[in-house]
Every structure is written in C-alpha cells, then in structure tokens.
Design a protein around this motif. Structure first.
Motif, PDB file in Angstrom:
ATOM      1  N   ASP A 101       8.691 -31.598 -51.726  1.00 49.27           N
ATOM      2  CA  ASP A 101       8.038 -32.591 -52.574  1.00 49.27           C
ATOM      3  C   ASP A 101       6.888 -33.317 -51.877  1.00 49.27           C
ATOM      4  OD1 ASP A 101       9.768 -31.943 -54.600  1.00 49.27           O
ATOM      5  OD2 ASP A 101      11.166 -33.591 -54.179  1.00 49.27           O
ATOM      6  N   ASP A 102       6.947 -33.414 -50.551  1.00 48.39           N
ATOM      7  CA  ASP A 102       5.912 -34.152 -49.828  1.00 48.39           C
ATOM      8  C   ASP A 102       4.705 -33.281 -49.466  1.00 48.39           C
ATOM      9  OD1 ASP A 102       6.969 -32.549 -47.872  1.00 48.39           O
ATOM     10  OD2 ASP A 102       7.501 -34.170 -46.499  1.00 48.39           O
ATOM     11  N   GLY A 103       4.672 -32.036 -49.982  1.00 49.36           N
ATOM     12  CA  GLY A 103       3.558 -31.146 -49.697  1.00 49.36           C
ATOM     13  C   GLY A 103       3.754 -30.252 -48.493  1.00 49.36           C
ATOM     14  N   SER A 104       4.844 -30.460 -47.770  1.00 53.09           N
ATOM     15  CA  SER A 104       5.148 -29.596 -46.632  1.00 53.09           C
ATOM     16  C   SER A 104       5.991 -28.412 -47.114  1.00 53.09           C
ATOM     17  CB  SER A 104       5.894 -30.376 -45.550  1.00 53.09           C
ATOM     18  OG  SER A 104       7.185 -30.766 -46.019  1.00 53.09           O
ATOM     19  N   TYR A 105       6.401 -27.566 -46.184  1.00 54.86           N
ATOM     20  CA  TYR A 105       7.197 -26.378 -46.491  1.00 54.86           C
ATOM     21  C   TYR A 105       8.320 -26.259 -45.474  1.00 54.86           C
ATOM     22  CZ  TYR A 105       3.157 -25.137 -49.341  1.00 54.86           C
ATOM     23  OH  TYR A 105       2.143 -25.150 -50.270  1.00 54.86           O
ATOM     24  N   LYS A 106       9.450 -25.724 -45.918  1.00 57.49           N
ATOM     25  CA  LYS A 106      10.526 -25.385 -44.991  1.00 57.49           C
ATOM     26  C   LYS A 106      10.402 -23.905 -44.637  1.00 57.49           C
ATOM     27  CE  LYS A 106      14.114 -28.829 -45.802  1.00 57.49           C
ATOM     28  NZ  LYS A 106      15.548 -29.037 -46.146  1.00 57.49           N
ATOM     29  N   ILE A 107      10.228 -23.635 -43.348  1.00 51.77           N
ATOM     30  CA  ILE A 107      10.000 -22.279 -42.852  1.00 51.77           C
ATOM     31  C   ILE A 107      11.305 -21.738 -42.284  1.00 51.77           C
ATOM     32  CG2 ILE A 107       8.575 -20.839 -41.369  1.00 51.77           C
ATOM     33  CD1 ILE A 107       6.983 -22.443 -43.451  1.00 51.77           C
ATOM     34  N   SER A 108      11.702 -20.558 -42.754  1.00 54.91           N
ATOM     35  CA  SER A 108      12.938 -19.935 -42.284  1.00 54.91           C
ATOM     36  C   SER A 108      12.708 -18.447 -42.051  1.00 54.91           C
ATOM     37  CB  SER A 108      14.068 -20.121 -43.300  1.00 54.91           C
ATOM     38  OG  SER A 108      14.335 -21.486 -43.507  1.00 54.91           O
ATOM     39  N   GLY A 109      13.126 -17.989 -40.882  1.00 51.30           N
ATOM     40  CA  GLY A 109      12.976 -16.574 -40.562  1.00 51.30           C
ATOM     41  C   GLY A 109      12.982 -16.368 -39.062  1.00 51.30           C
ATOM     42  N   THR A 110      12.847 -15.128 -38.648  1.00 51.05           N
ATOM     43  CA  THR A 110      12.876 -14.764 -37.228  1.00 51.05           C
ATOM     44  C   THR A 110      11.581 -14.051 -36.856  1.00 51.05           C
ATOM     45  OG1 THR A 110      15.291 -14.567 -37.176  1.00 51.05           O
ATOM     46  CG2 THR A 110      14.056 -13.399 -35.467  1.00 51.05           C
ATOM     47  N   LEU A 157       6.790  -8.409 -43.999  1.00 50.76           N
ATOM     48  CA  LEU A 157       7.438  -9.573 -43.390  1.00 50.76           C
ATOM     49  C   LEU A 157       8.261 -10.364 -44.406  1.00 50.76           C
ATOM     50  CD1 LEU A 157       6.022 -12.605 -43.925  1.00 50.76           C
ATOM     51  CD2 LEU A 157       4.223 -11.606 -42.543  1.00 50.76           C
ATOM     52  N   ARG A 158       9.312 -11.026 -43.893  1.00 49.37           N
ATOM     53  CA  ARG A 158      10.301 -11.693 -44.754  1.00 49.37           C
ATOM     54  C   ARG A 158      10.414 -13.202 -44.542  1.00 49.37           C
ATOM     55  NH1 ARG A 158      14.891  -7.325 -43.005  1.00 49.37           N
ATOM     56  NH2 ARG A 158      14.094  -5.509 -44.147  1.00 49.37           N
ATOM     57  N   THR A 159       9.794 -13.746 -43.522  1.00 53.69           N
ATOM     58  CA  THR A 159       9.915 -15.182 -43.273  1.00 53.69           C
ATOM     59  C   THR A 159       9.495 -15.961 -44.518  1.00 53.69           C
ATOM     60  OG1 THR A 159       9.550 -14.898 -40.910  1.00 53.69           O
ATOM     61  CG2 THR A 159       9.134 -17.074 -41.813  1.00 53.69           C
ATOM     62  N   LYS A 160      10.316 -16.951 -44.897  1.00 54.09           N
ATOM     63  CA  LYS A 160      10.121 -17.684 -46.152  1.00 54.09           C
ATOM     64  C   LYS A 160       9.543 -19.074 -45.909  1.00 54.09           C
ATOM     65  CE  LYS A 160      14.061 -15.377 -48.376  1.00 54.09           C
ATOM     66  NZ  LYS A 160      15.381 -15.576 -49.017  1.00 54.09           N
ATOM     67  N   ALA A 161       8.764 -19.524 -46.887  1.00 52.86           N
ATOM     68  CA  ALA A 161       8.216 -20.875 -46.886  1.00 52.86           C
ATOM     69  C   ALA A 161       8.557 -21.524 -48.222  1.00 52.86           C
ATOM     70  CB  ALA A 161       6.715 -20.841 -46.666  1.00 52.86           C
ATOM     71  N   GLU A 162       9.427 -22.516 -48.202  1.00 59.29           N
ATOM     72  CA  GLU A 162       9.872 -23.178 -49.431  1.00 59.29           C
ATOM     73  C   GLU A 162       9.141 -24.511 -49.599  1.00 59.29           C
ATOM     74  OE1 GLU A 162      14.064 -23.560 -49.338  1.00 59.29           O
ATOM     75  OE2 GLU A 162      14.426 -21.434 -48.933  1.00 59.29           O
ATOM     76  N   PRO A 163       8.409 -24.701 -50.688  1.00 56.23           N
ATOM     77  CA  PRO A 163       7.658 -25.948 -50.901  1.00 56.23           C
ATOM     78  C   PRO A 163       8.581 -27.155 -50.990  1.00 56.23           C
ATOM     79  CG  PRO A 163       6.992 -24.226 -52.452  1.00 56.23           C
ATOM     80  CD  PRO A 163       8.243 -23.744 -51.797  1.00 56.23           C
ATOM     81  N   HIS A 223       2.938 -23.842 -33.318  1.00 56.61           N
ATOM     82  CA  HIS A 223       3.087 -22.463 -33.749  1.00 56.61           C
ATOM     83  C   HIS A 223       2.315 -22.235 -35.047  1.00 56.61           C
ATOM     84  CE1 HIS A 223       6.244 -21.935 -30.774  1.00 56.61           C
ATOM     85  NE2 HIS A 223       6.903 -22.959 -31.280  1.00 56.61           N
ATOM     86  N   LEU A 224       1.585 -21.151 -35.119  1.00 52.09           N
ATOM     87  CA  LEU A 224       0.976 -20.708 -36.373  1.00 52.09           C
ATOM     88  C   LEU A 224       1.772 -19.508 -36.859  1.00 52.09           C
ATOM     89  CD1 LEU A 224      -1.221 -22.682 -35.502  1.00 52.09           C
ATOM     90  CD2 LEU A 224      -2.905 -21.092 -36.378  1.00 52.09           C
ATOM     91  N   VAL A 225       2.386 -19.666 -38.038  1.00 52.53           N
ATOM     92  CA  VAL A 225       3.418 -18.752 -38.495  1.00 52.53           C
ATOM     93  C   VAL A 225       3.040 -18.142 -39.846  1.00 52.53           C
ATOM     94  CG1 VAL A 225       5.880 -18.542 -39.034  1.00 52.53           C
ATOM     95  CG2 VAL A 225       5.122 -20.230 -37.350  1.00 52.53           C
ATOM     96  N   LEU A 226       3.115 -16.822 -39.925  1.00 49.21           N
ATOM     97  CA  LEU A 226       2.941 -16.128 -41.199  1.00 49.21           C
ATOM     98  C   LEU A 226       4.260 -16.137 -41.963  1.00 49.21           C
ATOM     99  CD1 LEU A 226       0.809 -12.961 -40.307  1.00 49.21           C
ATOM    100  CD2 LEU A 226       0.030 -15.081 -41.367  1.00 49.21           C
ATOM    101  N   ALA A 227       4.209 -16.489 -43.257  1.00 50.10           N
ATOM    102  CA  ALA A 227       5.413 -16.548 -44.086  1.00 50.10           C
ATOM    103  C   ALA A 227       5.024 -16.345 -45.549  1.00 50.10           C
ATOM    104  CB  ALA A 227       6.123 -17.891 -43.902  1.00 50.10           C
ATOM    105  N   ARG A 228       6.047 -16.165 -46.380  1.00 53.13           N
ATOM    106  CA  ARG A 228       5.836 -15.923 -47.812  1.00 53.13           C
ATOM    107  C   ARG A 228       6.296 -17.117 -48.639  1.00 53.13           C
ATOM    108  NH1 ARG A 228       4.494 -11.002 -49.263  1.00 53.13           N
ATOM    109  NH2 ARG A 228       4.853  -9.241 -47.867  1.00 53.13           N
ATOM    110  N   LEU A 229       5.472 -17.482 -49.626  1.00 57.48           N
ATOM    111  CA  LEU A 229       5.875 -18.462 -50.626  1.00 57.48           C
ATOM    112  C   LEU A 229       6.823 -17.796 -51.627  1.00 57.48           C
ATOM    113  CD1 LEU A 229       2.361 -20.021 -51.177  1.00 57.48           C
ATOM    114  CD2 LEU A 229       4.284 -21.116 -50.030  1.00 57.48           C
ATOM    115  N   PRO A 230       7.649 -18.586 -52.329  1.00 58.81           N
ATOM    116  CA  PRO A 230       8.633 -17.997 -53.256  1.00 58.81           C
ATOM    117  C   PRO A 230       8.017 -17.095 -54.320  1.00 58.81           C
ATOM    118  CG  PRO A 230       9.119 -20.310 -52.868  1.00 58.81           C
ATOM    119  CD  PRO A 230       7.791 -20.046 -52.228  1.00 58.81           C
ATOM    120  N   ASP A 231       6.847 -17.441 -54.804  1.00 57.98           N
ATOM    121  CA  ASP A 231       6.225 -16.662 -55.876  1.00 57.98           C
ATOM    122  C   ASP A 231       5.124 -15.736 -55.366  1.00 57.98           C
ATOM    123  OD1 ASP A 231       4.487 -18.618 -55.110  1.00 57.98           O
ATOM    124  OD2 ASP A 231       3.937 -19.255 -57.134  1.00 57.98           O
TER     125      ASP A 231
END
Length: 597
Positions: A185-194, A177-183, A211-219
């Motif tokens: 500053d407020d502790g939340s994440y920006k989720i992008s993907g299909t 899977l490729r959906t991304k989660a970008e951290p 929605h409960l979404v599976l995604a990858r952190l940058p590292d």
C-alpha cells in the motif's frame, strides 16, 4: 611470491599520445585533465594498488570469505582496512557525478585505475566494481528521490551495490526467473525468491549493501517482457538516509569456487524484503543492460589485467631462471646455464602476452573515451556515434579479451614449468581467477551471439560501417611511412577478411540461422584480431613520429614498434583460419544426433 608494477608509463602513452585526450577539453570532466593531473592520478593509483591491494591477493585467496552462524559474512584479513583506505583516497567517486559527491573525472581514467586494481587484487576489485554497475543503473533510471537517497553514500563508498540476476534454474535465459514482487500500500514491494552467484553479495566492508534485483510483478507478462528491477537494500534506509533495521536479505551460503576466493559470491534468499521499483514496471531489462554493459567492459578488462600481472611475473622469472643453453650459442658463459628468456619458445609466449596486453589496453581506453563521448558529446550525432561504437565493441572486449587473457595466464604459468603449478609462486591463482571472466556477465559464447545476432545488424549495420571507416582512415594515415608497411599491409588484409566474413554471415545466416551460431565465436575473435591490429597501427604511427622528433626515451618507442610488428606478423595471420571456419557453415557442427555425443 608474485609481484605487480602498474604500467603507468604505458597508460600515459595511450592517454596522452595515442588517444590525445587533451582534445576533449569541451567535455565535462576533461577541462582539468592535463598530462600532469593524469600522471598524478596514475601514480597515486599505482601506489595504492601496489602497496595496499597486491600484498593481500595471495593471503586473501588462501583465507577466503567466512559466513558466520548469524548469516553475516566477513572478508579476509586486511580487506576491510584496505577498503577504508580506498574510500579515504576518494577512489570510489573518481568518475562519479559531482552532484552526488563524485569528482566527475573522465571514465577513461577510471578504466586505468580499474585495470590496476584487478591486476593487483581481482577479488577485491569486484566489490567496488559491482557498486559501479548499480550506481549506473540508479543514475540513469532512478527517480530523483532514489538518486538523492542512495547515490551519495554509494559514491562515497560507505554503501556498496550488487546485481541480482541469476536464479538456480536460470542464468542467461532471464525469461524463466521466478522471484516475486508483491505491491504494498505504501508504494513499496515485498521481494521473495532466491538468487545465486551474487558477487559481493554480503561482506563487512560497507555499512549497507544496495542490491538491484530482477523480479516479477503479479500481473507481469511471461518471459523477458515481464521483468522489473527493484532496489532492495540489505538494511532499510530512512527518508533521511539513515540505516535502519535488517531487510530480510539472508545469505544462505557462500559459493565454493575455483578462484576469486576473497570475493563473497553468495546465495541470497529474499524473504519478503522491502524493495522499490526502479524504472518502469516490466521494463527491467533496459535497466539491467545498463548494469550489464558496464560490467561486461569491466570483465573484459579483467582478462587484460590478469594477463598483465601474469606476464610481468613470467618475464621476471624468465630473466632469472637458469636452465639449459641457448640453441644459438651460450649467452651466459660465466654461469652454469643460460636464463630461459634466451629460448625462442619462452620468448614466443612472452611476446604473445606482451603484444596482447599493450594493444588491448589501448582498445579498452579508446572504449573509455567513447563512453565519455556517448554521455557528454556536444551533439546528438556525436553521442549516438560513440554509443554505437561502444555497443559494437562491448562483446568483443568481454569475449576476446577474457579468452586471450586466460590463454596468456596459462602460458605465463607454463614459463615457470613445475614451479608454476605450485601455489607459493602465485601463478596458479592467476589462472584460477582469470577463468571466471570467460563465464560471468554473459558467457563468451553469448557474447559472440550478441555480436553477430544483434550488434552487426543493428540500425542497418551503422556501427560496423563506422568501424570500417575509422579503421580505413587510421590505415591511410600510416600508409606513407615505409617503417609501418608491415602494419598497414596486415591491417588492410585483416579488414578485407572481416568484411568478407561479415558479408558471408549476412548472406547465409538468413537462410540458416545456425550458420551464424556456428561461426559466431570465430567471427568474434576475427574481429578482435582486427581491433588489436588497428590499435597497433595507431600506436606504431605515434611511436614512429616520436622517434623522428626529440624524444628522451627512444627505447620505449622502438620497443613499441618491435612488439607491434610481432603482433602483425605472427598473430594477425590467424584471421585466415577463422575466416575459413566461418565460411565452413553449420552443417558439420549440427550433423550428429544429440544421442551420438
């Protein structure tokens, strides 16, 4: 037009007489569960499903869901009103924890209501069904703040939930899977993907969708070790629980499907949507399997529930439809023909479905009790034992029950002849709706591999050994009654063949893993036959004992024994063929080059 009658009497029989749920008074939720309360809940559930949901099944299938130009989705006519009544009746919180507004009743009662909902309206039942999986994950892996923020509204039913796993390029292999989660500053994440194939992905039934979404952190590490799980609401939620602005979760389309048209299966695009980590980073698979295991049992019950409603309609039709004369002599001399239920082959199809429905219901409800024990038993040993058994049974319930459920929907349609192929009778819808249950939440081939590759060897085979002991004890308890000889003999032979198949896989899968893969589906169905034979032996013992007493309904118990004997004599012998298929190994399966297919 099709009809549905909730099998309340049969459910009560299993709960009160076979499983004897009154013995669990020490468990949370069970102390108030008297036979009268069970009866009241089942009767009220039956009224709701028969009167509110079933009449919308046919029309909902024809109308389907609609995506509008602004991306919003509406459900078919009557669905929103029915969902409001579902919420008003408190059904969404039936088994949920009282700390979040639930009634805290046993999961096994929830299983009964779930079967009724699916039989009456499969597509509708999926909306609260997906919410239950999401609530389970938040309950077990969410922070206290997340639980307080999301669960009360979800338990209440004013918010619903989904699971977002699949992407266009990957299904079962979530490591891709490729959906991304970008951290942030407020502790939340920006989720992008299909995400694709998202059941209940958007609709007008609730004011928010969590929605409960599976995604990858940058590292994140590559593969399944780098997957995290995030809570991503359709509308942002304030600290006070208020619903705020839209959260960039866009419905790109509604999937055009074979069946379950009244459920909005969506393609969802996440464009920097605000999300919140649930559980530990890169440990999302653990949380995902909380949802998936709950969902897989629910999907297994879809096989049972679709088979039940299809069977009911086929039996009604067979009693009324006049066609031909009985080969053993006229049965309806005053009419132009006999009803088709006199024909042995029609009865064969009906008996196959009836015997499956009643035994798979017993197995499902046993699993419901085990879920309650796994959560709430007094000792760690009891909880672990119940969890082991639930884990072992889950792929069997999902895989076998949906394969057989579809088979019996088709055979019930067959009883209608050409009329079964015509939409107005509703049988073709049952076939179309049942088909998806073999595919989603892990296709049935994956269930078989999970059973053979993971569940059997887990903890040194602890669960399968416990199953063998439990089944042997049930058989031993019934052996003294001559009326039950056909049950105990068939169960004994089935257990022997299951043990032989298990040993063969253990000995031969190590030297060639393809042996496990080639035999896994046959093994899953062999195990399923033994499981249902075990249930029939338990039910037969209860029925025989009831007939020895002062029962007001001897016909009910006599019918149990007759139906059970049919299963043990006509279906259990199939085990021999399955054992032979397993022991044939993988050589012929793998012999052809790919180009020669």
């Amino acid at each position: 037009m099709p009809t549905y009658r909730a099998p309340v009497k049969d459910m009560s029989f299993v709960l009160n007489e076979v499983l004897n749920i009154g013995q669990y008074q020490n468990l949370p939720g069970y102390s108030e569960v008297t036979p009268d309360l069970v009866s009241a809940i089942l009767e009220e559930g039956a009224k709701f499903c028969e009167n509110e949901l079933q009449p919308l099944n046919y029309s909902g299938d024809r109308e389907g869901c609609t995506r509008h130009n602004d991306g919003s989705v509406t459900t078919p006519k009557g669905f929103k009103e029915a969902y409001n009544k579902y919420v008003e009746g408190g059904w969404s919180g039936l088994t949920q924890h009282p700390d979040f507004g639930g009634q805290g009743l046993p999961h096994v009662l929830g299983f009964c209501f779930e079967e009724m909902m699916i039989s009456s309206n499969h597509a509708f039942a999926m909306y609260p069904g997906l919410s239950a999986g999401a609530m389970a994950a938040i309950s077990l892996d969410g922070t206290d703040e997340q639980k307080q923020k999301y669960l009360p509204k979800m338990v209440e039913g004013s918010w619903t939930g989904t699971m977002n796993l699949t992407e266009p390029h990957c299904g079962t292999d979530l490591g891709l899977l490729r959906t991304k989660a970008e951290p942030q500053d407020d502790g939340s994440y920006k989720i992008s993907g299909t995400k694709i194939f998202i059941s209940a992905g958007d609709h007008d039934l609730s004011e928010n969708i969590i929605h409960l979404v599976l995604a990858r952190l940058p590292d994140a590490p590559k593969g399944v070790k780098g997957i995290s799980l995030f809570i991503v609401p359709k509308y942002k939620v304030g600290d006070d629980g208020s619903v705020g602005e839209f959260n960039n979760v866009n419905t790109a389309s509604i999937e055009e499907k074979m069946g379950i048209h009244a459920n909005s299966t969506c393609v969802l695009n996440y464009d920097g949507a605000r999300g919140y980590l649930i559980g530990e980073p890169n440990k999302g698979l653990r949380s995902m399997f909380i949802m998936m295991n709950a969902a897989r049992i629910g999907v297994g019950m879809q096989g049972l529930a679709n088979s039940e409603v299809a069977y009911q309609n086929a039996a009604d039709y067979a009693r009324d439809r006049l066609q031909g004369r009985s080969i053993s002599g006229t049965k309806n001399p005053d009419g132009p023909a006999d009803p088709i239920i006199v024909h042995p082959d029609v009865r064969r199809m009906l008996m196959n479905a009836k015997a499956f429905n009643e035994s798979s219901r017993a197995a499902s409800l046993w699993c419901g009790v085990l879920v309650d024990l796994a959560h709430n038993a007094e000792t760690e040993e009891e909880r672990q034992s119940a969890e082991d058994m639930v884990s072992l049974l889950t792929p069997i319930i999902k895989g076998v029950f949906t394969d057989r459920g579809f088979e019996y929907c088709v055979s019930s349609q067959q009883i209608f002849g050409g009329h079964g192929y015509i939409a107005e009778h509703g049988m073709e819808q049952f076939v179309r709706d049942a088909r998806i249950a073999q595919i989603y939440e892990g296709a049935n081939g994956i269930q078989a591999l999970d059973l053979v590759g993971r569940k059997l060897p887990a903890n040194g085979g602890r669960a399968i050994q416990a199953f063998f002991k439990y089944a042997a004890d049930i058989r031993e308890n019934a052996k003294g009654d001559d009326r039950l000889r056909s049950f105990t003999d068939a169960l004994g032979a089935g257990l022997k063949d299951l043990q032989q198949a298990t040993m063969w896989l253990m000995q031969n899968a190590m030297q060639n893993p393809d042996n496990a893969g080639a035999g896994s589906t046959a093994y899953m169905h062999l195990f399923g036959h033994v499981l249902l034979g075990l249930m029939w032996t338990q039910m037969a013992k209860v029925a025989a004992d009831a007939l020895d007493g002062d029962t007001s309904d001897p016909t009910f118990y006599e019918n149990k024994l007759t139906t059970g004997r049919y299963y043990m004599k006509r279906r259990m012998p199939e085990i021999k063929a399955m054992l032979a298929e397993i022991e044939a190994g993988a050589d012929e399966v793998m012999a052809l080059d790919a180009a020669n297919f």
